[in-house]
Design a protein around this motif. Structure first.
Motif, PDB file in Angstrom:
ATOM      1  N   GLU A  29       4.270   6.264  -4.241  1.00 47.40           N
ATOM      2  CA  GLU A  29       5.727   6.438  -3.645  1.00 47.40           C
ATOM      3  C   GLU A  29       6.673   6.949  -4.610  1.00 47.40           C
ATOM      4  O   GLU A  29       7.734   6.496  -4.832  1.00 47.40           O
ATOM      5  N   ALA A  68      -6.530  -7.840  -0.741  1.00 46.38           N
ATOM      6  CA  ALA A  68      -5.718  -6.874  -0.819  1.00 46.38           C
ATOM      7  C   ALA A  68      -6.293  -5.519  -0.591  1.00 46.38           C
ATOM      8  O   ALA A  68      -5.597  -4.359   0.300  1.00 46.38           O
ATOM      9  N   LEU A  81       2.125  -0.025   6.026  1.00 45.61           N
ATOM     10  CA  LEU A  81       3.343  -0.952   5.794  1.00 45.61           C
ATOM     11  C   LEU A  81       3.284  -1.481   4.465  1.00 45.61           C
ATOM     12  O   LEU A  81       2.095  -1.550   3.805  1.00 45.61           O
ATOM     13  N   SER A  82       4.229  -2.212   4.038  1.00 41.64           N
ATOM     14  CA  SER A  82       4.305  -2.836   2.754  1.00 41.64           C
ATOM     15  C   SER A  82       3.151  -4.004   2.722  1.00 41.64           C
ATOM     16  O   SER A  82       3.198  -4.590   3.905  1.00 41.64           O
ATOM     17  N   GLY A  83       2.684  -4.028   1.689  1.00 43.75           N
ATOM     18  CA  GLY A  83       1.501  -5.260   1.464  1.00 43.75           C
ATOM     19  C   GLY A  83       0.218  -4.752   2.294  1.00 43.75           C
ATOM     20  O   GLY A  83      -0.527  -5.563   2.166  1.00 43.75           O
ATOM     21  N   SER A  84       0.048  -3.665   2.725  1.00 42.79           N
ATOM     22  CA  SER A  84      -1.063  -3.094   3.203  1.00 42.79           C
ATOM     23  C   SER A  84      -2.153  -2.710   2.358  1.00 42.79           C
ATOM     24  O   SER A  84      -3.326  -2.565   2.732  1.00 42.79           O
ATOM     25  N   GLY A  85      -1.894  -2.838   1.013  1.00 42.80           N
ATOM     26  CA  GLY A  85      -2.845  -2.620  -0.041  1.00 42.80           C
ATOM     27  C   GLY A  85      -2.764  -1.215  -0.451  1.00 42.80           C
ATOM     28  O   GLY A  85      -3.707  -0.893  -1.346  1.00 42.80           O
ATOM     29  N   LYS A  86      -2.023  -0.268  -0.264  1.00 38.39           N
ATOM     30  CA  LYS A  86      -2.102   1.044  -0.659  1.00 38.39           C
ATOM     31  C   LYS A  86      -2.027   1.253  -2.372  1.00 38.39           C
ATOM     32  O   LYS A  86      -2.849   1.734  -2.915  1.00 38.39           O
ATOM     33  N   SER A  87      -1.105   0.423  -2.967  1.00 37.88           N
ATOM     34  CA  SER A  87      -1.021   0.701  -4.489  1.00 37.88           C
ATOM     35  C   SER A  87      -2.391   0.022  -5.076  1.00 37.88           C
ATOM     36  O   SER A  87      -2.779   0.267  -6.060  1.00 37.88           O
ATOM     37  N   THR A  88      -2.828  -0.986  -4.454  1.00 35.98           N
ATOM     38  CA  THR A  88      -3.893  -1.716  -5.043  1.00 35.98           C
ATOM     39  C   THR A  88      -5.176  -0.929  -4.656  1.00 35.98           C
ATOM     40  O   THR A  88      -5.826  -0.759  -5.806  1.00 35.98           O
ATOM     41  N   GLN A 125       5.028   3.670  -8.738  1.00 37.32           N
ATOM     42  CA  GLN A 125       6.215   3.263  -7.594  1.00 37.32           C
ATOM     43  C   GLN A 125       7.391   2.849  -8.415  1.00 37.32           C
ATOM     44  O   GLN A 125       8.479   3.501  -7.977  1.00 37.32           O
ATOM     45  N   ILE A 163      -6.346 -13.747  -0.949  1.00 40.36           N
ATOM     46  CA  ILE A 163      -5.697 -12.295  -0.368  1.00 40.36           C
ATOM     47  C   ILE A 163      -6.630 -11.377  -0.645  1.00 40.36           C
ATOM     48  O   ILE A 163      -6.995 -11.050  -1.600  1.00 40.36           O
ATOM     49  N   TYR A 192      -7.877 -11.210  -4.140  1.00 38.89           N
ATOM     50  CA  TYR A 192      -6.909 -12.202  -5.313  1.00 38.89           C
ATOM     51  C   TYR A 192      -7.114 -13.768  -4.626  1.00 38.89           C
ATOM     52  O   TYR A 192      -7.194 -14.041  -3.711  1.00 38.89           O
ATOM     53  N   HIS A 198       5.198   5.198   2.485  1.00 39.91           N
ATOM     54  CA  HIS A 198       5.132   4.348   3.887  1.00 39.91           C
ATOM     55  C   HIS A 198       6.092   5.087   4.871  1.00 39.91           C
ATOM     56  O   HIS A 198       6.340   4.912   5.853  1.00 39.91           O
TER      57      HIS A 198
HETATM   58  N1  LIG Z   1      -1.538  -9.283  -9.055  1.00 40.19           N
HETATM   59  C1  LIG Z   1      -1.662  -9.839  -7.706  1.00 40.19           C
HETATM   60  N2  LIG Z   1      -2.072 -11.093  -7.535  1.00 40.19           N
HETATM   61  C2  LIG Z   1      -1.937 -11.612  -6.237  1.00 40.19           C
HETATM   62  N3  LIG Z   1      -1.844 -10.884  -5.257  1.00 40.19           N
HETATM   63  C3  LIG Z   1      -1.590  -9.559  -5.301  1.00 40.19           C
HETATM   64  C4  LIG Z   1      -1.435  -8.926  -6.818  1.00 40.19           C
HETATM   65  N4  LIG Z   1      -1.122  -7.577  -6.491  1.00 40.19           N
HETATM   66  C5  LIG Z   1      -1.148  -7.475  -5.112  1.00 40.19           C
HETATM   67  N5  LIG Z   1      -1.372  -8.497  -4.349  1.00 40.19           N
HETATM   68  C6  LIG Z   1      -1.357  -8.713  -2.869  1.00 40.19           C
HETATM   69  O1  LIG Z   1      -1.994  -7.574  -2.460  1.00 40.19           O
HETATM   70  C7  LIG Z   1      -1.653  -7.199  -1.061  1.00 40.19           C
HETATM   71  C8  LIG Z   1      -1.678  -5.643  -1.035  1.00 40.19           C
HETATM   72  O2  LIG Z   1      -0.617  -5.295  -2.216  1.00 40.19           O
HETATM   73  P1  LIG Z   1       0.099  -3.932  -2.578  1.00 40.19           P
HETATM   74  O3  LIG Z   1       0.929  -3.715  -3.971  1.00 40.19           O
HETATM   75  O4  LIG Z   1      -1.522  -2.888  -2.783  1.00 40.19           O
HETATM   76  O5  LIG Z   1       0.513  -3.217  -1.217  1.00 40.19           O
HETATM   77  P2  LIG Z   1       1.216  -1.975  -1.003  1.00 40.19           P
HETATM   78  O6  LIG Z   1       0.704  -1.465   0.296  1.00 40.19           O
HETATM   79  O7  LIG Z   1       1.227  -0.923  -2.316  1.00 40.19           O
HETATM   80  O8  LIG Z   1       2.727  -2.380  -0.514  1.00 40.19           O
HETATM   81  P3  LIG Z   1       4.285  -1.622  -0.914  1.00 40.19           P
HETATM   82  O9  LIG Z   1       4.277  -0.484   0.128  1.00 40.19           O
HETATM   83  O10 LIG Z   1       5.161  -2.959  -0.819  1.00 40.19           O
HETATM   84  O11 LIG Z   1       4.403  -1.163  -2.436  1.00 40.19           O
HETATM   85  C9  LIG Z   1      -0.165  -7.886  -0.834  1.00 40.19           C
HETATM   86  O12 LIG Z   1      -0.363  -8.893   0.096  1.00 40.19           O
HETATM   87  C10 LIG Z   1      -0.154  -8.417  -2.445  1.00 40.19           C
HETATM   88  O13 LIG Z   1       0.801  -9.453  -2.360  1.00 40.19           O
END
Ligand SMILES: Nc1ncnc2c1ncn2[C@@H]1O[C@H](COP(=O)(O)OP(=O)(O)OP(=O)(O)O)[C@@H](O)[C@H]1O
Ligand SMILES: [Mg+2]
Length: 356
Positions: free
Chosen positions: A192, A45, A64-71, A115, A43, A17, A225
């Motif tokens: 999740e 992701a 952990l939260s923010g590690s990129g799982k959902s993306t 989620q 970023i 991103y 997580h």
């Molecule tokens: N649309 C977006 N624009 C900018 N940054 C994004 C976007 N979507 C996700 N990110 C960033 O990408 C990184 C991964 O996000 P992601 O949602 O994949 O994490 P996650 O592991 O699923 O976290 P969680 O456990 O909190 O759901 C994070 O730093 C998030 O801020």
């Protein structure tokens, strides 16, 4: 597992991103460092992930939260467009698929539980579950019959005409699960799905999920997580850190041989004896320095290789020397020492077997 037997796979997938992600990626030869991303305000992701998912497998993605799982998981269904890389579903490159093909695939082959799941508040439970079939253009009778079957499956028969607000959180989540199953997906993505539930209901839902999977045998990518949840559900676990998969393997492998401090932190509170099998800590026949003798006395205790240590430890520790280990057919395959058992039960445990 080889890539050919996978139903879903991806190669070097990046999702970045920022202002000009493709340009940034190119500038760094397709492999920017985390430091470069930070310096330029991008970023990462998902950073260069490759993986394969086998038919019928439950792959759990954790981190952990923010590690990129959902993306990552959204890249696999192309709900998020990867910046670069390739995603294959049944050998077909999803990134080359047209919008129409993608919609077809998502409608007919993939199920998703998000989620933050959203039920339609002004529709009944039955109408919510039937909704994806309505989108597919199914006849009313057909979709309501199928929706009724799905509700039965998740234990909500009798609640068809309730509205979501009349259900508990756990029941609402079951509706979300029934809805995602209504189209009979081959590939099931769950992000999740149980995280909003309190621990007791969560365990019930996990049991329910395993029961469903035993019947349906879907190919599943499941995000959590919670490492305990991962261990209960996973055939394999992929652990993400800052957009990358730092380790992927069977739960036992990850618990016994965490590859980084980050992974070690996840596994440190896990009760190893419930995961580790006798076979993984035994000395295989011919693997030790014995010359044909299996090292155990003639009247040694016998345990099976596939038994969990939790079940076998009592027997092994009650015996005199090393215990004999047999396979399913009763053939002697190795020995397991009391020290190896104690080492798994009371810490350490990572050095009981040579690293592969
Ligand atoms: N649309 C977006 N624009 C900018 N940054 C994004 C976007 N979507 C996700 N990110 C960033 O990408 C990184 C991964 O996000 P992601 O949602 O994949 O994490 P996650 O592991 O699923 O976290 P969680 O456990 O909190 O759901 C994070 O730093 C998030 O801020
Ligand atoms: Mg997420």
């Amino acid at each position: 597992m080889d890539a050919n037997s996978a139903i879903l796979s991806c190669r070097d997938v990046w999702k970045i991103y920022g202002g000009d992600p493709a340009g940034f990626l190119k500038k760094h030869g397709g492999k920017p460092s985390a430091a470069a991303a930070r310096a330029d305000g991008y970023i990462v992701a998902v950073g260069g992930v490759s993986l394969e998912v086998c038919p019928g497998e439950i792959l759990v993605v954790m981190g952990l939260s923010g590690s990129g799982k959902s993306t990552l998981v959204r890249c696999l269904s192309r709900l998020v467009e990867p910046t670069s890389g390739a995603v294959f579903f049944e050998g077909r490159d999803l990134l080359q698929a047209s919008a129409k093909e993608l919609t077809e695939l998502r409608r007919h082959r993939m199920g998703m539980v998000f989620q933050h799941f959203a039920l339609l508040p002004h529709r009944t439970v039955l109408q919510n579950v039937a909704f994806p079939l309505e989108v597919q253009g199914a006849e009313r009778k057909e979709r309501e019959t199928r929706a009724g079957e799905m509700l039965q499956l998740v234990g909500l028969a009798g609640r068809e005409n309730y509205y979501p607000r009349e259900l508990s959180g756990g029941q609402q989540q079951r509706v979300g699960i029934a809805r995602s199953l209504a189209v009979k997906p081959d590939l099931w993505f769950l992000d999740e799905p149980f995280s909003a539930l309190d621990p007791l209901i969560r365990r019930e839902m996990q049991d329910e999920f395993l029961r469903l999977q035993a019947m349906l045998k879907k190919t599943i990518v499941f995000i959590t997580h919670d490492f305990d949840e991962a261990i209960r559900l996973a055939d394999r676990i992929a652990i993400m850190f800052e957009g990358e998969i730092v380790q992927i393997g069977e739960p036992e492998e990850i618990v016994l041989h965490p590859r980084t401090d980050y992974v070690r932190e996840f596994v440190k509170d896990v009760s190893r004896d419930k995961i580790v099998t006798v076979g993984s800590v035994m000395i295989p026949n011919g693997g030790g320095d014995s010359d044909g003798d299996d090292g155990s006395g003639g009247d040694a205790v016998t345990v099976r290789a596939e038994e969990k240590l939790a079940a076998a430890a009592g027997k092994i520790l009650a015996g005199e020397g090393a215990a004999r280990v047999t396979d399913e057919g009763g053939k002697a395959v190795g020995t397991v020492s009391r020290e190896a058992v104690l080492s798994v039960l009371f810490g350490g445990g990572e050095n009981t077997r040579a690293q592969p």
